[in-house]
Motif scaffolding. Sequence first.
Motif, PDB file in Angstrom:
ATOM      1  N   PHE A 170       0.653  -1.138  -0.050  1.00 27.99           N
ATOM      2  CA  PHE A 170       0.023  -0.030   0.117  1.00 27.99           C
ATOM      3  C   PHE A 170       0.685   1.335   0.151  1.00 27.99           C
ATOM      4  O   PHE A 170       0.375   2.343  -0.228  1.00 27.99           O
ATOM      5  CB  PHE A 170      -0.901   0.092   1.066  1.00 27.99           C
ATOM      6  N   GLN A 171       2.133   1.231   0.436  1.00 27.27           N
ATOM      7  CA  GLN A 171       2.942   2.500   0.277  1.00 27.27           C
ATOM      8  C   GLN A 171       2.983   3.100  -0.900  1.00 27.27           C
ATOM      9  O   GLN A 171       2.969   4.301  -1.120  1.00 27.27           O
ATOM     10  CB  GLN A 171       4.265   2.259   0.992  1.00 27.27           C
ATOM     11  N   ASP A 172       3.062   2.282  -2.117  1.00 22.98           N
ATOM     12  CA  ASP A 172       3.101   2.833  -3.613  1.00 22.98           C
ATOM     13  C   ASP A 172       1.871   2.265  -4.207  1.00 22.98           C
ATOM     14  O   ASP A 172       1.938   2.594  -5.279  1.00 22.98           O
ATOM     15  CB  ASP A 172       4.563   2.219  -4.363  1.00 22.98           C
ATOM     16  N   GLY A 173       0.808   2.158  -3.516  1.00 19.36           N
ATOM     17  CA  GLY A 173      -0.443   1.909  -4.185  1.00 19.36           C
ATOM     18  C   GLY A 173      -0.711   0.641  -4.544  1.00 19.36           C
ATOM     19  O   GLY A 173      -1.740   0.306  -5.256  1.00 19.36           O
ATOM     20  N   LEU A 174       0.256  -0.431  -4.479  1.00 18.85           N
ATOM     21  CA  LEU A 174       0.399  -1.543  -4.675  1.00 18.85           C
ATOM     22  C   LEU A 174       0.600  -2.564  -3.664  1.00 18.85           C
ATOM     23  O   LEU A 174       1.149  -2.046  -2.528  1.00 18.85           O
ATOM     24  CB  LEU A 174       1.482  -1.934  -5.638  1.00 18.85           C
ATOM     25  N   LEU A 175       0.340  -3.982  -3.755  1.00 21.82           N
ATOM     26  CA  LEU A 175       0.477  -4.895  -2.692  1.00 21.82           C
ATOM     27  C   LEU A 175       1.835  -5.296  -2.850  1.00 21.82           C
ATOM     28  O   LEU A 175       2.587  -5.195  -4.049  1.00 21.82           O
ATOM     29  CB  LEU A 175      -0.300  -6.032  -3.005  1.00 21.82           C
ATOM     30  N   ALA A 176       2.481  -5.870  -1.774  1.00 27.01           N
ATOM     31  CA  ALA A 176       3.890  -6.044  -1.885  1.00 27.01           C
ATOM     32  C   ALA A 176       4.062  -7.358  -2.715  1.00 27.01           C
ATOM     33  O   ALA A 176       3.461  -8.209  -2.553  1.00 27.01           O
ATOM     34  CB  ALA A 176       4.447  -6.326  -0.265  1.00 27.01           C
ATOM     35  N   PRO A 177       5.174  -7.615  -3.380  1.00 29.37           N
ATOM     36  CA  PRO A 177       5.618  -8.622  -4.091  1.00 29.37           C
ATOM     37  C   PRO A 177       5.985  -9.872  -3.149  1.00 29.37           C
ATOM     38  O   PRO A 177       6.157  -9.804  -1.895  1.00 29.37           O
ATOM     39  CB  PRO A 177       6.907  -8.154  -4.956  1.00 29.37           C
ATOM     40  N   ARG A 214       0.269  -9.100  -8.486  1.00 30.79           N
ATOM     41  CA  ARG A 214      -0.328  -9.618  -7.230  1.00 30.79           C
ATOM     42  C   ARG A 214      -1.613  -8.757  -6.906  1.00 30.79           C
ATOM     43  O   ARG A 214      -2.624  -9.154  -6.838  1.00 30.79           O
ATOM     44  CB  ARG A 214       0.432  -9.666  -6.280  1.00 30.79           C
ATOM     45  N   THR A 215      -1.360  -7.483  -7.195  1.00 31.33           N
ATOM     46  CA  THR A 215      -2.457  -6.375  -6.886  1.00 31.33           C
ATOM     47  C   THR A 215      -3.683  -6.486  -7.945  1.00 31.33           C
ATOM     48  O   THR A 215      -4.821  -6.569  -7.620  1.00 31.33           O
ATOM     49  CB  THR A 215      -1.911  -5.065  -7.026  1.00 31.33           C
ATOM     50  N   LYS A 216      -3.412  -7.048  -9.238  1.00 33.31           N
ATOM     51  CA  LYS A 216      -4.295  -7.168 -10.197  1.00 33.31           C
ATOM     52  C   LYS A 216      -5.198  -8.247  -9.821  1.00 33.31           C
ATOM     53  O   LYS A 216      -6.479  -8.268  -9.876  1.00 33.31           O
ATOM     54  CB  LYS A 216      -3.744  -7.533 -11.568  1.00 33.31           C
ATOM     55  N   LEU A 217      -4.692  -9.420  -9.246  1.00 34.62           N
ATOM     56  CA  LEU A 217      -5.463 -10.607  -8.735  1.00 34.62           C
ATOM     57  C   LEU A 217      -6.054 -10.494  -7.613  1.00 34.62           C
ATOM     58  O   LEU A 217      -7.380 -10.814  -7.547  1.00 34.62           O
ATOM     59  CB  LEU A 217      -4.474 -11.600  -8.738  1.00 34.62           C
ATOM     60  N   ARG A 218      -5.464  -9.619  -6.462  1.00 39.96           N
ATOM     61  CA  ARG A 218      -5.944  -9.577  -5.155  1.00 39.96           C
ATOM     62  C   ARG A 218      -6.718  -8.277  -5.162  1.00 39.96           C
ATOM     63  O   ARG A 218      -8.058  -8.235  -4.072  1.00 39.96           O
ATOM     64  CB  ARG A 218      -5.119  -9.893  -4.212  1.00 39.96           C
ATOM     65  N   PRO A 220      -7.825  -5.369  -7.405  1.00 42.74           N
ATOM     66  CA  PRO A 220      -7.897  -4.776  -8.619  1.00 42.74           C
ATOM     67  C   PRO A 220      -8.519  -3.099  -8.299  1.00 42.74           C
ATOM     68  O   PRO A 220      -8.106  -2.344  -9.200  1.00 42.74           O
ATOM     69  CB  PRO A 220      -8.593  -5.268  -9.626  1.00 42.74           C
ATOM     70  N   ASP A 221      -9.083  -2.984  -7.252  1.00 43.25           N
ATOM     71  CA  ASP A 221      -9.644  -1.657  -6.713  1.00 43.25           C
ATOM     72  C   ASP A 221      -8.583  -0.718  -6.743  1.00 43.25           C
ATOM     73  O   ASP A 221      -8.594   0.274  -6.792  1.00 43.25           O
ATOM     74  CB  ASP A 221     -10.502  -1.634  -5.633  1.00 43.25           C
ATOM     75  N   LEU A 222      -7.294  -1.123  -6.275  1.00 43.01           N
ATOM     76  CA  LEU A 222      -6.307  -0.372  -5.914  1.00 43.01           C
ATOM     77  C   LEU A 222      -5.658   0.281  -7.499  1.00 43.01           C
ATOM     78  O   LEU A 222      -5.245   1.364  -7.297  1.00 43.01           O
ATOM     79  CB  LEU A 222      -4.941  -0.901  -5.410  1.00 43.01           C
ATOM     80  N   LEU A 223      -5.458  -0.557  -8.414  1.00 45.24           N
ATOM     81  CA  LEU A 223      -5.399  -0.044  -9.617  1.00 45.24           C
ATOM     82  C   LEU A 223      -6.223   0.919 -10.196  1.00 45.24           C
ATOM     83  O   LEU A 223      -5.771   1.857 -10.803  1.00 45.24           O
ATOM     84  CB  LEU A 223      -5.222  -1.372 -10.481  1.00 45.24           C
ATOM     85  N   ASN A 224      -7.477   0.751  -9.929  1.00 49.88           N
ATOM     86  CA  ASN A 224      -8.387   1.684 -10.523  1.00 49.88           C
ATOM     87  C   ASN A 224      -8.313   3.113  -9.696  1.00 49.88           C
ATOM     88  O   ASN A 224      -8.572   4.057 -10.566  1.00 49.88           O
ATOM     89  CB  ASN A 224      -9.970   1.227 -10.266  1.00 49.88           C
ATOM     90  N   GLU A 225      -7.999   3.111  -8.535  1.00 52.83           N
ATOM     91  CA  GLU A 225      -7.951   4.279  -7.654  1.00 52.83           C
ATOM     92  C   GLU A 225      -6.448   4.867  -8.291  1.00 52.83           C
ATOM     93  O   GLU A 225      -6.191   6.069  -8.205  1.00 52.83           O
ATOM     94  CB  GLU A 225      -7.615   4.252  -6.412  1.00 52.83           C
TER      95      GLU A 225
END
Length: 225
Positions: A170-177, A214-218, A220-225
């Motif tokens: 979440f620090q960069d808008g993504l889930l950690a790898p 990982r963000t796309k799969l788990r 996706p709302d974060l990417l839309n934001e």
Amino acid sequence: MRFDIISCQPDLLDSPFSHSILKRAQQKGLVEIHIHDLRKFAINKHGQIDDYAFGGGAGMVMMIEPIDKCISELQAERKYDAIIYMTPDGQTLNQRIVNQFSLMENVIILCGHYKGVDERVRQHYVTHEISIGDYVLSGGELGAAVLADAIIRIIPGVLNDESSALTDSFQDGLLAPPVYTRPAEYKGMKVPDILMSGDTPKIEQWRFEQAIERTKLRRPDLLNE
């Protein structure tokens, strides 16, 4: 940073702040945590801090007078950057909000209980209302501990490796790898070769791509934001 947490069940907060990172942050002098028992500001000798709701209905309501007394006593000693009320109908906590709070110096956290607080408290005292999720707990104490933990761990000097917090989810808008450690192979399960290559730019690129996937799969709302 100083936290003043107001609670009618202060014993619930003993453990979270007495261990691990939160304990070390206090020992280093980077954080002060003060827990205030609201019943010390009760309206009578019986320790009353709640009453029936006007208009009827189930459940008790935390009274304005004890809360006013406690907050006023604290404000007489210092200026506060925020008075945060933990409530299920508050703004849902996220990393962006945590980052903003971490820049503050003095914060009051008011823990809700029963059916909540007299609405006048929210209208005239509270500056921020925070929820840790769309569910209801018995009180705001666990939520207050979650909020404080999230804030304290990103205060400079709290973690031994400050870059660790910057690479959290979440620090960069993504889930950690995904992450791996020794052994490199276990029961036929191998660590990706790229992580063993020593090629830092390629490793960072791989981590970035994995974070996006990982963000796309788990989430996706974060990417839309």
